[in-house]
Motif scaffolding. Structure first.
Motif, PDB file in Angstrom:
ATOM      1  N   LYS A  24       0.734  -1.473   0.423  1.00 34.74           N
ATOM      2  CA  LYS A  24       0.151  -0.227  -0.140  1.00 34.74           C
ATOM      3  C   LYS A  24       0.759   1.548   0.045  1.00 34.74           C
ATOM      4  O   LYS A  24       2.465   0.407   0.469  1.00 34.74           O
TER       5      LYS A  24
ATOM      6  N   GLU B 167       2.664   2.245   3.075  1.00 38.44           N
ATOM      7  CA  GLU B 167       3.408   1.394   3.262  1.00 38.44           C
ATOM      8  C   GLU B 167       4.977   1.804   2.875  1.00 38.44           C
ATOM      9  O   GLU B 167       6.183   2.020   3.329  1.00 38.44           O
TER      10      GLU B 167
ATOM     11  N   ARG C  26       1.553  10.207  11.575  1.00 40.11           N
ATOM     12  CA  ARG C  26       1.198   9.582  12.348  1.00 40.11           C
ATOM     13  C   ARG C  26      -0.354  10.869  12.973  1.00 40.11           C
ATOM     14  O   ARG C  26      -1.331  10.051  12.608  1.00 40.11           O
TER      15      ARG C  26
ATOM     16  N   GLU D  45      -1.324   2.076  13.559  1.00 38.17           N
ATOM     17  CA  GLU D  45      -1.102   1.183  13.836  1.00 38.17           C
ATOM     18  C   GLU D  45       0.663   0.473  13.416  1.00 38.17           C
ATOM     19  O   GLU D  45       1.047   0.336  14.317  1.00 38.17           O
ATOM     20  N   LEU D  46       0.592   0.803  12.095  1.00 39.43           N
ATOM     21  CA  LEU D  46       1.356   1.076  11.412  1.00 39.43           C
ATOM     22  C   LEU D  46       2.841   1.920  11.460  1.00 39.43           C
ATOM     23  O   LEU D  46       3.860   1.171  11.464  1.00 39.43           O
TER      24      LEU D  46
ATOM     25  N   ARG E 146      -2.996  11.141  10.888  1.00 36.26           N
ATOM     26  CA  ARG E 146      -3.547  10.216  10.545  1.00 36.26           C
ATOM     27  C   ARG E 146      -4.782  10.720  11.704  1.00 36.26           C
ATOM     28  O   ARG E 146      -6.191  10.132  11.799  1.00 36.26           O
TER      29      ARG E 146
ATOM     30  N   ALA F 149      -7.708   3.742  11.010  1.00 36.70           N
ATOM     31  CA  ALA F 149      -6.641   2.931  12.502  1.00 36.70           C
ATOM     32  C   ALA F 149      -5.593   2.167  12.551  1.00 36.70           C
ATOM     33  O   ALA F 149      -4.412   2.046  13.083  1.00 36.70           O
ATOM     34  N   GLU F 150      -5.893   1.300  11.024  1.00 30.93           N
ATOM     35  CA  GLU F 150      -4.517   0.587  10.684  1.00 30.93           C
ATOM     36  C   GLU F 150      -3.213   1.346  10.123  1.00 30.93           C
ATOM     37  O   GLU F 150      -2.814   0.883  10.161  1.00 30.93           O
ATOM     38  N   GLU F 151      -3.352   2.337   9.620  1.00 32.74           N
ATOM     39  CA  GLU F 151      -1.720   3.174   9.056  1.00 32.74           C
ATOM     40  C   GLU F 151      -1.450   3.510  10.496  1.00 32.74           C
ATOM     41  O   GLU F 151      -0.818   4.025  10.336  1.00 32.74           O
TER      42      GLU F 151
ATOM     43  N   GLU G 187     -11.186   2.723   9.662  1.00 33.71           N
ATOM     44  CA  GLU G 187     -10.834   1.238   9.903  1.00 33.71           C
ATOM     45  C   GLU G 187      -9.923   1.647   9.266  1.00 33.71           C
ATOM     46  O   GLU G 187      -8.474   0.717   9.781  1.00 33.71           O
ATOM     47  N   THR G 188      -9.423   2.314   8.540  1.00 36.61           N
ATOM     48  CA  THR G 188      -8.243   2.624   7.286  1.00 36.61           C
ATOM     49  C   THR G 188      -7.125   3.704   8.147  1.00 36.61           C
ATOM     50  O   THR G 188      -6.121   2.999   8.021  1.00 36.61           O
TER      51      THR G 188
END
Length: 69
Positions: free
Chosen positions: A2, A5, A24, A56-57, A27, A52-54, A49-50
């Motif tokens: 992605k 990433e 961070r 987390e990464l 986001r 939150a996932e970002e 969700e998107t």
């Protein structure tokens, strides 16, 4: 891979912790805005969700900085 990433990997390879922290924080700000502002007819679950996932990464990448001092 992605786009987020690739961005994270670039900042890690450049050892640019500040850029990761700013990413961070940005986001997180977007996530907070989505959660607090309702728009009729808009279901924010996918965006939540998107983001939150970002986050987390990004946190994972920042943790690697902490591990390696």
């Amino acid at each position: 891979m992605k786009a987020i990433e690739q961005i994270i990997a670039g900042y890690v390879s450049l050892k640019n912790r500040q850029a990761l922290e700013q990413l961070r924080d940005h986001r997180q700000h977007l996530l907070d805005d989505v959660r607090t502002h309702s728009v009729p007819g808009f279901r924010p679950s996918v965006v939540n969700e998107t983001l939150a996932e970002e986050i987390e990464l990004i946190e994972g990448a920042l943790a690697r900085f902490d591990e390696h001092g």
